[in-house]
Design a protein around this motif. Sequence first.
Motif, PDB file in Angstrom:
ATOM      1  N   VAL A  72       0.835  -1.204   0.000  1.00 58.61           N
ATOM      2  CA  VAL A  72       0.000   0.000   0.000  1.00 58.61           C
ATOM      3  C   VAL A  72       0.869   1.253   0.000  1.00 58.61           C
ATOM      4  CG1 VAL A  72      -1.770   1.295   1.221  1.00 58.61           C
ATOM      5  CG2 VAL A  72      -1.896  -1.196   1.141  1.00 58.61           C
ATOM      6  N   ASP A  73       1.855   1.319   0.890  1.00 58.15           N
ATOM      7  CA  ASP A  73       2.731   2.490   0.942  1.00 58.15           C
ATOM      8  C   ASP A  73       3.510   2.662  -0.357  1.00 58.15           C
ATOM      9  OD1 ASP A  73       1.923   3.148   3.497  1.00 58.15           O
ATOM     10  OD2 ASP A  73       3.586   2.130   4.491  1.00 58.15           O
ATOM     11  N   GLU A  74       3.979   1.557  -0.913  1.00 62.54           N
ATOM     12  CA  GLU A  74       4.726   1.636  -2.168  1.00 62.54           C
ATOM     13  C   GLU A  74       3.821   2.090  -3.308  1.00 62.54           C
ATOM     14  OE1 GLU A  74       6.907  -1.942  -2.952  1.00 62.54           O
ATOM     15  OE2 GLU A  74       7.860  -1.960  -0.969  1.00 62.54           O
ATOM     16  N   PHE A  75       2.570   1.637  -3.300  1.00 62.57           N
ATOM     17  CA  PHE A  75       1.624   2.062  -4.331  1.00 62.57           C
ATOM     18  C   PHE A  75       1.316   3.553  -4.206  1.00 62.57           C
ATOM     19  CE2 PHE A  75      -2.633   2.667  -6.115  1.00 62.57           C
ATOM     20  CZ  PHE A  75      -2.476   2.100  -7.359  1.00 62.57           C
ATOM     21  N   ILE A  76       1.139   4.019  -2.982  1.00 61.51           N
ATOM     22  CA  ILE A  76       0.887   5.449  -2.761  1.00 61.51           C
ATOM     23  C   ILE A  76       2.073   6.280  -3.251  1.00 61.51           C
ATOM     24  CG2 ILE A  76       0.605   7.206  -0.971  1.00 61.51           C
ATOM     25  CD1 ILE A  76      -1.068   5.153   0.594  1.00 61.51           C
ATOM     26  N   ASP A  77       3.295   5.795  -3.015  1.00 62.27           N
ATOM     27  CA  ASP A  77       4.488   6.483  -3.525  1.00 62.27           C
ATOM     28  C   ASP A  77       4.469   6.544  -5.051  1.00 62.27           C
ATOM     29  OD1 ASP A  77       5.446   6.889  -0.979  1.00 62.27           O
ATOM     30  OD2 ASP A  77       6.803   5.161  -1.002  1.00 62.27           O
ATOM     31  N   ALA A  78       4.061   5.431  -5.678  1.00 63.84           N
ATOM     32  CA  ALA A  78       3.986   5.405  -7.147  1.00 63.84           C
ATOM     33  C   ALA A  78       2.952   6.402  -7.654  1.00 63.84           C
ATOM     34  CB  ALA A  78       3.648   3.988  -7.627  1.00 63.84           C
ATOM     35  N   LEU A  79       1.790   6.474  -7.000  1.00 61.74           N
ATOM     36  CA  LEU A  79       0.760   7.428  -7.399  1.00 61.74           C
ATOM     37  C   LEU A  79       1.245   8.868  -7.232  1.00 61.74           C
ATOM     38  CD1 LEU A  79      -2.700   6.065  -6.156  1.00 61.74           C
ATOM     39  CD2 LEU A  79      -1.680   5.943  -8.435  1.00 61.74           C
ATOM     40  N   LYS A  80       2.036   9.129  -6.194  1.00 60.78           N
ATOM     41  CA  LYS A  80       2.569  10.478  -6.002  1.00 60.78           C
ATOM     42  C   LYS A  80       3.476  10.863  -7.166  1.00 60.78           C
ATOM     43  CE  LYS A  80       4.862  13.486  -2.651  1.00 60.78           C
ATOM     44  NZ  LYS A  80       5.668  14.171  -3.680  1.00 60.78           N
ATOM     45  N   GLN A  81       4.267   9.904  -7.633  1.00 61.47           N
ATOM     46  CA  GLN A  81       5.102  10.165  -8.805  1.00 61.47           C
ATOM     47  C   GLN A  81       4.246  10.474 -10.027  1.00 61.47           C
ATOM     48  OE1 GLN A  81       8.561  10.327  -8.999  1.00 61.47           O
ATOM     49  NE2 GLN A  81       8.428  10.264  -6.764  1.00 61.47           N
ATOM     50  N   MET A  82       3.130   9.769 -10.147  1.00 62.81           N
ATOM     51  CA  MET A  82       2.220  10.039 -11.265  1.00 62.81           C
ATOM     52  C   MET A  82       1.668  11.470 -11.162  1.00 62.81           C
ATOM     53  SD  MET A  82       2.348   7.171 -12.900  1.00 62.81           S
ATOM     54  CE  MET A  82       3.552   5.974 -12.325  1.00 62.81           C
ATOM     55  N   GLU A  83       1.225  11.836  -9.980  1.00 63.95           N
ATOM     56  CA  GLU A  83       0.648  13.170  -9.785  1.00 63.95           C
ATOM     57  C   GLU A  83       1.687  14.260 -10.017  1.00 63.95           C
ATOM     58  OE1 GLU A  83      -1.741  14.132  -6.484  1.00 63.95           O
ATOM     59  OE2 GLU A  83      -2.782  12.210  -6.406  1.00 63.95           O
ATOM     60  N   ASP A  84       2.893  14.057  -9.500  1.00 57.68           N
ATOM     61  CA  ASP A  84       3.947  15.062  -9.659  1.00 57.68           C
ATOM     62  C   ASP A  84       4.294  15.293 -11.123  1.00 57.68           C
ATOM     63  OD1 ASP A  84       4.013  15.289  -6.933  1.00 57.68           O
ATOM     64  OD2 ASP A  84       5.853  14.116  -6.654  1.00 57.68           O
ATOM     65  N   ASN A  85       4.054  14.303 -11.958  1.00 54.62           N
ATOM     66  CA  ASN A  85       4.369  14.422 -13.385  1.00 54.62           C
ATOM     67  C   ASN A  85       3.116  14.633 -14.242  1.00 54.62           C
ATOM     68  OD1 ASN A  85       7.450  13.683 -13.942  1.00 54.62           O
ATOM     69  ND2 ASN A  85       6.753  12.458 -12.212  1.00 54.62           N
ATOM     70  N   GLY A  86       1.985  14.877 -13.584  1.00 56.12           N
ATOM     71  CA  GLY A  86       0.759  15.156 -14.324  1.00 56.12           C
ATOM     72  C   GLY A  86       0.201  13.964 -15.082  1.00 56.12           C
ATOM     73  N   ILE A  87       0.485  12.763 -14.606  1.00 54.64           N
ATOM     74  CA  ILE A  87       0.054  11.544 -15.300  1.00 54.64           C
ATOM     75  C   ILE A  87      -1.353  11.157 -14.845  1.00 54.64           C
ATOM     76  CG2 ILE A  87       0.522   9.090 -15.666  1.00 54.64           C
ATOM     77  CD1 ILE A  87       2.521  10.968 -17.018  1.00 54.64           C
ATOM     78  N   ARG A  88      -2.226  10.877 -15.804  1.00 55.95           N
ATOM     79  CA  ARG A  88      -3.591  10.436 -15.508  1.00 55.95           C
ATOM     80  C   ARG A  88      -3.908   9.079 -16.148  1.00 55.95           C
ATOM     81  NH1 ARG A  88      -2.963  13.280 -12.050  1.00 55.95           N
ATOM     82  NH2 ARG A  88      -4.045  15.183 -11.407  1.00 55.95           N
ATOM     83  N   ASP A  89      -3.141   8.706 -17.158  1.00 56.75           N
ATOM     84  CA  ASP A  89      -3.342   7.422 -17.835  1.00 56.75           C
ATOM     85  C   ASP A  89      -2.324   6.411 -17.303  1.00 56.75           C
ATOM     86  OD1 ASP A  89      -5.247   8.723 -19.294  1.00 56.75           O
ATOM     87  OD2 ASP A  89      -4.070   8.867 -21.128  1.00 56.75           O
ATOM     88  N   ILE A  90      -2.830   5.290 -16.774  1.00 53.53           N
ATOM     89  CA  ILE A  90      -1.944   4.317 -16.124  1.00 53.53           C
ATOM     90  C   ILE A  90      -2.241   2.896 -16.607  1.00 53.53           C
ATOM     91  CG2 ILE A  90      -1.290   3.260 -13.921  1.00 53.53           C
ATOM     92  CD1 ILE A  90      -1.870   5.883 -12.552  1.00 53.53           C
ATOM     93  N   VAL A  91      -1.182   2.168 -16.931  1.00 59.50           N
ATOM     94  CA  VAL A  91      -1.268   0.718 -17.137  1.00 59.50           C
ATOM     95  C   VAL A  91      -0.953   0.071 -15.789  1.00 59.50           C
ATOM     96  CG1 VAL A  91      -0.311  -1.295 -18.294  1.00 59.50           C
ATOM     97  CG2 VAL A  91      -0.586   0.854 -19.558  1.00 59.50           C
ATOM     98  N   LEU A  92      -1.927  -0.638 -15.244  1.00 63.02           N
ATOM     99  CA  LEU A  92      -1.765  -1.338 -13.962  1.00 63.02           C
ATOM    100  C   LEU A  92      -1.560  -2.816 -14.254  1.00 63.02           C
ATOM    101  CD1 LEU A  92      -1.862  -1.321 -10.848  1.00 63.02           C
ATOM    102  CD2 LEU A  92      -4.343  -1.607 -11.018  1.00 63.02           C
ATOM    103  N   ASP A  93      -0.391  -3.328 -13.911  1.00 59.31           N
ATOM    104  CA  ASP A  93      -0.017  -4.702 -14.252  1.00 59.31           C
ATOM    105  C   ASP A  93      -0.223  -5.628 -13.054  1.00 59.31           C
ATOM    106  OD1 ASP A  93       1.051  -6.996 -15.318  1.00 59.31           O
ATOM    107  OD2 ASP A  93       2.865  -6.043 -16.093  1.00 59.31           O
ATOM    108  N   LEU A  94      -1.214  -6.517 -13.166  1.00 58.83           N
ATOM    109  CA  LEU A  94      -1.498  -7.508 -12.120  1.00 58.83           C
ATOM    110  C   LEU A  94      -1.187  -8.922 -12.601  1.00 58.83           C
ATOM    111  CD1 LEU A  94      -4.906  -6.154 -10.732  1.00 58.83           C
ATOM    112  CD2 LEU A  94      -2.609  -5.755  -9.841  1.00 58.83           C
ATOM    113  N   ARG A  95      -0.462  -9.044 -13.684  1.00 62.31           N
ATOM    114  CA  ARG A  95      -0.128 -10.376 -14.192  1.00 62.31           C
ATOM    115  C   ARG A  95       0.785 -11.109 -13.201  1.00 62.31           C
ATOM    116  NH1 ARG A  95       1.825  -8.620 -20.167  1.00 62.31           N
ATOM    117  NH2 ARG A  95       2.954  -7.140 -18.842  1.00 62.31           N
ATOM    118  N   ASP A  96       0.493 -12.375 -12.998  1.00 68.36           N
ATOM    119  CA  ASP A  96       1.282 -13.247 -12.115  1.00 68.36           C
ATOM    120  C   ASP A  96       1.259 -12.795 -10.656  1.00 68.36           C
ATOM    121  OD1 ASP A  96       2.101 -14.895 -14.283  1.00 68.36           O
ATOM    122  OD2 ASP A  96       3.626 -13.419 -14.801  1.00 68.36           O
ATOM    123  N   ASN A  97       0.309 -11.948 -10.294  1.00 68.19           N
ATOM    124  CA  ASN A  97       0.127 -11.550  -8.890  1.00 68.19           C
ATOM    125  C   ASN A  97      -0.876 -12.508  -8.266  1.00 68.19           C
ATOM    126  OD1 ASN A  97      -0.835 -10.374  -6.463  1.00 68.19           O
ATOM    127  ND2 ASN A  97      -0.283  -8.338  -7.162  1.00 68.19           N
TER     128      ASN A  97
END
Length: 500
Positions: free
Chosen positions: A208-233
Amino acid sequence: MKIRLPRLLIASALAICLLLPQIASADGQNSGILNGSDDYIVSIMEMIKERYRFEVTDSELLEGALKGIFGSMDPYTEYMTAAEEESFYESINGGYYGIGISMSKIGDHIKVTKVFESSPAERAGVYAGDIIVSIGGVNTADMAVKDAVELIRGQKGSRVVLGILRGDLRKQEDIELLTGEVSMRLVKHDISDGKGYIKIASFGGAAVDEFIDALKQMEDNGIRDIVLDLRDNSGGYVEAAVAIASKLVPRGLVTRLEFKEGYKENIKYESPLDEVKYKLSVLVNRNTASASEILAGAIQDTGVGRLVGEKTFGKARVQYIVPILTPEAYKKYSDELGVKIVDASKLLWEYGINPAEEEILGSSKITMGVYTTPHGRMIDKVGLKPDVEVSRDLPGSGIDTDSIENLTVTWKPGLNDEGGDIYYAEQILKLLGYDIDEPDSLLDKKTYAAVGEFQKLKGGGPYGFGRLDFTTQKWLNEELNRLRLENDKQYARAVELLKN
């Protein structure tokens, strides 16, 4: 020594939703067979001890009986010894004792395919691409990877010597390592061409914390389109999957957990999100299971993203971890409290008693509930059908672009330098068709020449042809992204959907 309170709380309270190797199950029910079964089971054990030709202890017989009892239900219910429980939590949380490498079988020996950051292996100078020819003096020829893993891990804090071949296969280097704690990132992310990529390996404690960090990077760079990879999870904690879903899906139901009537109240997990920020393409395959399907199902049902790839595994069963008292502790607390309790967590919740470590025999992982998606779909043994079905085939080279890390752009390897960046650069160059040997971690003359040819094609090399300077590493990272689109058809389709 007392069990640490948080661990017992975790063991008794957290729901686990994980795809694990299946255990043979038995069918059939017996009504009333438990009456008087205490003496019956003891008599069975006494008969075995009397007639069995070899030595067997009461503990071994008891654990065997428990494994048989819990293994007679569904494939996900089982009894675990303390060591097995520790390995189980390690598999979810991404932390373990070892040296911090991933390996695969290449020819007669074992190849290092990844070295984890800040691990004992990284500190000792082991690199991705190294060939392990011996472990503690034992030749790895014909050794299975799982056997190599056990041989390397040994005891916590133990020393192990790896015989390594790197580059020139005639020269072996012995590297001594001290096993220690290894923490693996459960979430990795990348940003390119105005879109984000987030891969979740497991819904473990840090996810959860790592995902929130990833989302912060998305926000800081103005990213709204995301490929979320759940393969082999294969899953993890329900709470982690729900917490991540709550960052992506709108206010409302995420999933509903249903339990045996009369035992436990059903649970509704809801998202508090008022504003959906992201457009999602979610990659799934046949190994996307359990807690991953909770997240994927919530995204699909709420319409905030589309599933791309293959039908998921189909596991909607939820397990809880229940610590089991030893027979001696069972008798002790039965005498003290006047009640019969085998569940150690019940002592904690109802009587405020935290049993000693030696009073815990092991733990059971038992299926207590099932979950449904926001629209009430029950996907057990059915799975989630992707909105866009795309199969995936590896390129002729057999190199999977998903296993290649971006070059770090933190140093400039030259001729005969060694390092993980060199291994990944060689894989990219090989996929591009350059004539190099089997990728390893040594920038030998052949790889040096291939880098030079690549630089000439790109228009030059600031520090001379052949050196992996920063500009060249950035070019290779750009090529890697293009290769992912070219070779990973599922990823390419996910990106295409984000553009529409």
